[in-house]
Structure formats: C-alpha cells, structure tokens
Design an enzyme around this catalytic site. Structure first.
Site, PDB file in Angstrom:
ATOM      1  CG  HIS A  64       0.469   6.524   3.089  1.00 20.06           C
ATOM      2  ND1 HIS A  64       0.383   5.176   3.290  1.00 20.06           N
ATOM      3  CD2 HIS A  64       1.254   7.007   4.109  1.00 20.06           C
ATOM      4  CE1 HIS A  64       1.081   4.841   4.372  1.00 20.06           C
ATOM      5  NE2 HIS A  64       1.613   5.934   4.899  1.00 20.06           N
ATOM      6  CG  PHE A  74      -6.460  -1.815  -8.377  1.00 21.76           C
ATOM      7  CD1 PHE A  74      -6.417  -3.182  -8.594  1.00 21.76           C
ATOM      8  CD2 PHE A  74      -7.688  -1.185  -8.221  1.00 21.76           C
ATOM      9  CE1 PHE A  74      -7.588  -3.921  -8.659  1.00 21.76           C
ATOM     10  CE2 PHE A  74      -8.867  -1.920  -8.279  1.00 21.76           C
ATOM     11  CZ  PHE A  74      -8.820  -3.290  -8.498  1.00 21.76           C
ATOM     12  CG  HIS A  96       1.757  -2.058  -1.964  1.00 20.02           C
ATOM     13  ND1 HIS A  96       3.026  -2.167  -1.455  1.00 20.02           N
ATOM     14  CD2 HIS A  96       0.970  -1.632  -0.943  1.00 20.02           C
ATOM     15  CE1 HIS A  96       3.004  -1.843  -0.180  1.00 20.02           C
ATOM     16  NE2 HIS A  96       1.766  -1.504   0.158  1.00 20.02           N
ATOM     17  NE  ARG A 105      -1.458  -4.776   3.784  1.00 21.57           N
ATOM     18  CZ  ARG A 105      -1.165  -3.490   3.670  1.00 21.57           C
ATOM     19  NH1 ARG A 105      -1.043  -2.753   4.752  1.00 21.57           N
ATOM     20  NH2 ARG A 105      -1.003  -2.925   2.485  1.00 21.57           N
ATOM     21  CG  ASP A 160      -5.939   1.657   1.345  1.00 18.96           C
ATOM     22  OD1 ASP A 160      -6.221   1.658   2.557  1.00 18.96           O
ATOM     23  OD2 ASP A 160      -4.852   2.066   0.905  1.00 18.96           O
ATOM     24  NE  ARG A 197      20.992  17.465   6.014  1.00 17.24           N
ATOM     25  CZ  ARG A 197      21.124  17.974   4.807  1.00 17.24           C
ATOM     26  NH1 ARG A 197      21.065  17.208   3.739  1.00 17.24           N
ATOM     27  NH2 ARG A 197      21.299  19.266   4.663  1.00 17.24           N
TER      28      ARG A 197
HETATM   29  N1  COA Z   1      -4.027   2.471 -11.460  1.00 17.01           N
HETATM   30  C1  COA Z   1      -3.544   2.515 -12.703  1.00 17.01           C
HETATM   31  N2  COA Z   1      -2.256   2.318 -13.013  1.00 17.01           N
HETATM   32  C2  COA Z   1      -1.423   2.068 -12.013  1.00 17.01           C
HETATM   33  C3  COA Z   1      -1.864   1.998 -10.674  1.00 17.01           C
HETATM   34  C4  COA Z   1      -3.211   2.219 -10.416  1.00 17.01           C
HETATM   35  N3  COA Z   1      -3.691   2.181  -9.175  1.00 17.01           N
HETATM   36  N4  COA Z   1      -0.814   1.734  -9.877  1.00 17.01           N
HETATM   37  C5  COA Z   1       0.253   1.628 -10.671  1.00 17.01           C
HETATM   38  N5  COA Z   1      -0.109   1.844 -11.949  1.00 17.01           N
HETATM   39  C6  COA Z   1       0.765   1.827 -13.105  1.00 17.01           C
HETATM   40  C7  COA Z   1       1.552   3.112 -13.153  1.00 17.01           C
HETATM   41  O1  COA Z   1       0.845   4.101 -13.883  1.00 17.01           O
HETATM   42  C8  COA Z   1       2.818   2.677 -13.826  1.00 17.01           C
HETATM   43  O2  COA Z   1       2.564   2.597 -15.214  1.00 17.01           O
HETATM   44  P1  COA Z   1       3.678   3.054 -16.262  1.00 17.01           P
HETATM   45  O3  COA Z   1       4.847   2.149 -16.005  1.00 17.01           O
HETATM   46  O4  COA Z   1       3.010   2.867 -17.584  1.00 17.01           O
HETATM   47  O5  COA Z   1       3.979   4.484 -15.939  1.00 17.01           O
HETATM   48  C9  COA Z   1       3.028   1.273 -13.302  1.00 17.01           C
HETATM   49  O6  COA Z   1       1.729   0.807 -12.924  1.00 17.01           O
HETATM   50  C10 COA Z   1       3.975   1.200 -12.114  1.00 17.01           C
HETATM   51  O7  COA Z   1       3.449   2.013 -11.083  1.00 17.01           O
HETATM   52  P2  COA Z   1       4.310   2.996 -10.200  1.00 17.01           P
HETATM   53  O8  COA Z   1       3.618   4.322 -10.135  1.00 17.01           O
HETATM   54  O9  COA Z   1       5.735   2.974 -10.638  1.00 17.01           O
HETATM   55  O10 COA Z   1       4.244   2.323  -8.800  1.00 17.01           O
HETATM   56  P3  COA Z   1       4.720   3.008  -7.469  1.00 17.01           P
HETATM   57  O11 COA Z   1       5.363   1.937  -6.711  1.00 17.01           O
HETATM   58  O12 COA Z   1       5.495   4.254  -7.666  1.00 17.01           O
HETATM   59  O13 COA Z   1       3.328   3.474  -6.829  1.00 17.01           O
HETATM   60  C11 COA Z   1       1.295   3.430  -5.719  1.00 17.01           C
HETATM   61  C12 COA Z   1       2.623   2.704  -5.965  1.00 17.01           C
HETATM   62  C13 COA Z   1       0.579   2.726  -4.554  1.00 17.01           C
HETATM   63  C14 COA Z   1       1.538   4.892  -5.324  1.00 17.01           C
HETATM   64  C15 COA Z   1       0.446   3.372  -6.996  1.00 17.01           C
HETATM   65  O14 COA Z   1       0.231   2.021  -7.330  1.00 17.01           O
HETATM   66  C16 COA Z   1      -0.876   4.113  -6.855  1.00 17.01           C
HETATM   67  O15 COA Z   1      -0.918   5.329  -7.048  1.00 17.01           O
HETATM   68  N6  COA Z   1      -1.999   3.411  -6.511  1.00 17.01           N
HETATM   69  C17 COA Z   1      -3.268   4.049  -6.318  1.00 17.01           C
HETATM   70  C18 COA Z   1      -3.378   4.659  -4.922  1.00 17.01           C
HETATM   71  C19 COA Z   1      -3.484   3.621  -3.845  1.00 17.01           C
HETATM   72  O16 COA Z   1      -4.268   2.689  -3.917  1.00 17.01           O
HETATM   73  N7  COA Z   1      -2.678   3.794  -2.781  1.00 17.01           N
HETATM   74  C20 COA Z   1      -2.682   2.911  -1.626  1.00 17.01           C
HETATM   75  C21 COA Z   1      -1.363   2.232  -1.488  1.00 17.01           C
HETATM   76  S1  COA Z   1      -1.398   1.014  -0.225  1.00 17.01           S
END
Ligand code: COA
Length: 377
Positions: free
Chosen positions: A223, A260, A262, A271, A313, A357
C-alpha cells in the site's frame, strides 16, 4: 459439509458500500474527487481547497477557504505532553510507527475524543490535519538528534511542513510539486487503509481510533509503503544504462517491482502523468536527472515485457527524494495528505452506518471434545 461459497479473496471486485467522495474509472484511467478530475484540481486548485472539497462536497469560496486555513493554522501546535512522548520514541523507530503512536496519543488528549457527533468528528479531523505534519516533522528531527521546529502560522500548509522539517522554505516550484503530490495522495476510494478506517468507524469508535488503524494499514509495502520501496529500488540501480539488465534479473527471480501494478487500474494510474510531470520539474530544479532517467527505463521495459503500468508511488518516490526528504518520511507524508480522504470516509460511514462484519468460511477441524490436560500427558 456445506458447499464452498463464492469467496472473493482480497475482496476483489466486491462493492462494499456506496460512496460519493471519489470515483475511479479504470476504463479511462481517471479519478475524480466529488466530480472534479484530480489533474484539474492539481492545475487549478490547492491542497487546502481539495481538503475542504473532500470534507464538504464543494470547493470553497474565498471566505470559506480563508476560514478553513485559519482554523488549520490555529491547530498546528503539538501539546508539551506529546512533544515529551515523541522524545521518548526509540531513535530508530520507523516514522510510520511514530506517527501512528502520535495520532493515538492525540486521541487521548483531544477534548472531544468520545464525542462522535458529526460536528465533533469534523473538528477532530481538522485538528488531525493540522497536527499530523507537526508530529511527522518533529519525530523526524528528533530521530536525527535535532530539536523540533515549531509550526509557523504565517506559512501555508506546504511551506510550514518544509519549515518544520528543514528549518527553511524552498522555492515556489518545489512547493507546487509538493502541493500536487498532496492533492494526488488525498483520496482513492475503498483502498485498504480507507476501508480499515471505515471498518473501525462502523463500530462507532472515534475518529482518532479510525485514523490510527488507517495509518497502520498504510504502512505496508503493498500500500503506502511502496513510495519508499520505489526509492530504495532506484538507489540500488547504479545508473540508467544498467536499469534494463537490473530489471530483467528481477524478472528471473519473479520478484515484485515496486511502484508498478494496481488492484483497480490495469491500464495505467490516472495520477501518474501529473506526478511524473512534477517529478521531472523537481529533477530540473535540483539538476539531477538520474532517478527520472532510470524510472523511464523501468517503465518502458515493464510495459513491454509485463504489460504492467506504474502507480502513483513510482513518480512520487523520486519527487520526494529530490525535495530532500529522508526516504522513511515518504509514507508519513502520504499520511499528511490521506488524513483528508480517511476523515471524509469516516464522516460518510457514520452518516449512514452499518457495522462492517463479513463472514468467513470455516476450513478448520470438525468439532471435537477437549481432552483434560492430565490425560494429554
Ligand atoms: N511487479 C511484478 N509483477 C507484478 C507486479 C509488480 N509490481 N504487480 C503485479 N504483478 C504481476 C503479479 O505477479 C501477477 O502475476 P501472475 O498472474 O503471473 O501471478 C499479475 O501481475 C497480477 O497481479 P496481482 O498480484 O493479481 O495484482 P493485485 O491486484 O492483487 O495486486 C498490487 C496489486 C498493487 C498489490 C501489486 O501490483 C503489487 O504488489 N505492486 C507492487 C507494490 C506497489 O507498488 N504497491 C502500491 C500500490 S498503489
């Protein structure tokens, strides 16, 4: 055995409630606050006006803004008791833990903690908006063995923050870039920290409790913590020309690339272009293009190879670094902004409350008798 229900792990795709505060439109990569596009707010309004908008539904008139700013300025000072507590924090405490604890303490000394009427909640939200930057700046300075700098009511919200952190106010371009980042971080629908705040509020707990919980949720690297992680990552890459090789090695290890992806935006974060523009202005002002050049390589390769776009970010991390802030201060700065969105959601939740809940589908052992300790050996 009951049938497995349709579980939405991570609540993906679940509408948990209605909200009129902000709208994310992933199909057009856009985000509006109370109907205004964030880019429009960044170019034509200030963070103060945005805070007023989030809490009141409309942009302020000049008189309303003046009254709002006067109230914010009048509430900036920290109590002597809180300053004493801040001095006792471990020097190496993470600033997010420091601000979480400081906000919790503010709740104990606030004269209206237990009053959860709308009017009292609004007054407490204003006190939090005014005091959080002072607590963030003071704990940052204390962690470095420096004395806190008292807020200056003659300065704007942003200028006062720089004054409290560095003891000086930067040039207008820097203040504008900071203000833009504050507008962009202010609100983003039902993200994890906002939903945490709403969940806490739904129990009829108070504003400070909801914000304390939201800060705890924001700290995680999935987050708000991502803006810090981005900068650590950029610093690990020796120069832009080796960025692609560095990234490909990361792909080999299937490691996450911070900044990377979202949960909601899958074709780009609305944004990012605005924050990137102001991060580039910061790079010009400081005369250091390394971080933005490295960022450009990472963004290009991530898109080409993984079809994953940067989130807010990604440009915010280097922008804050170029402004001179210590990396562990990046997420607390996010707190200084997001208090506006969190408080707006607490007010909205309370206005039409139902205890949050959900259910869990039990996958543990079937019911069994307790064997008395003596017989368990
Ligand atoms: N780097 C590498 N691979 C990524 C990635 C990243 N930052 N974000 C997503 N992916 C990949 C996942 O590994 C997944 O691959 P798979 O299908 O082979 O397993 C696919 O993209 C889908 O991602 P998923 O984890 O299902 O997306 P999510 O909606 O659950 O998670 C985040 C979203 C933001 C948690 C995730 O993109 C992430 O961890 N990003 C890095 C942390 C970050 O920048 N957070 C700030 C959010 S505003």
């Amino acid at each position: 055995m009951s049938e497995t229900p349709d579980i939405k792990k991570g609540l993906v795709g679940v509408y948990a409630d209605e909200s009129s505060i902000s709208k994310v439109m992933p199909e057009t990569n856009s985000l509006t606050y109370r109907g205004y596009a964030v880019q429009d707010l960044c170019e034509n309004a200030s963070f103060d006006e945005t805070a007023y908008l989030l809490w009141n539904g409309e942009l302020p008139s000049q008189a309303q803004l003046a009254a709002f700013q006067a109230e914010e300025k009048a509430n900036r000072a920290l109590s002597p008791a809180l300053l004493r507590v801040l001095r006792e924090f471990p020097r190496d405490a993470h600033p997010m833990d420091a601000i979480r604890t400081a906000v919790s303490f503010m709740g104990m000394e606030d004269p209206e903690t237990a009053d959860i009427s709308d009017a009292a909640q609004r007054r407490k939200a204003m006190r939090l908006l005014a005091k959080i930057p002072a607590a963030v700046a003071a704990s940052n300075r204390l962690s470095k063995g420096l004395e806190p700098i008292a807020p200056d009511a003659s300065l704007s919200f942003g200028a006062n923050f720089f004054h409290m952190v560095f003891g000086k106010v930067p040039q207008p371009e820097v203040l504008k870039a900071f203000d833009v980042s504050m507008i962009l971080y202010a609100e983003h629908t039902f993200n994890a920290s906002t939903f945490t705040a709403r969940t806490i509020c739904s129990t009829m707990a108070d504003m400070h409790g909801a914000i304390t919980g939201a800060i705890a949720a924001l700290k995680g690297p999935l987050h708000g913590g991502a803006n810090e992680a981005v900068m650590h990552m950029l610093k690990e890459i020796p120069s832009p020309d080796v960025a692609e090789a560095w990234l490909r090695e990361r792909f080999d290890h299937k490691a996450l690339v911070m900044g990377f992806g979202h949960r909601v935006y899958k074709t780009g974060d609305s944004r990012v272009p605005t924050m990137k523009k102001y991060a580039e202005i910061m790079a010009e002002v400081v005369g250091d293009k390394r971080w933005m050049n490295t960022s450009a390589v990472l963004a290009r390769v991530m898109l080409a190879e993984k079809k994953i776009h940067p989130n807010l970010d990604f440009p915010a991390g280097p922008a804050y670094y170029l402004m001179g802030f210590d990396i562990p201060l990046f997420t607390p700065i996010f707190v200084c902004s997001r208090i506006t969105g969190w408080a707006a959601h607490v007010l909205e939740q309370a206005a039409d409350n139902r205890l949050i809940r959900p259910l869990s589908f039990y996958t543990g052992l079937e019911q069994r008798p307790v064997v008395p300790l003596a017989q368990r050996g």
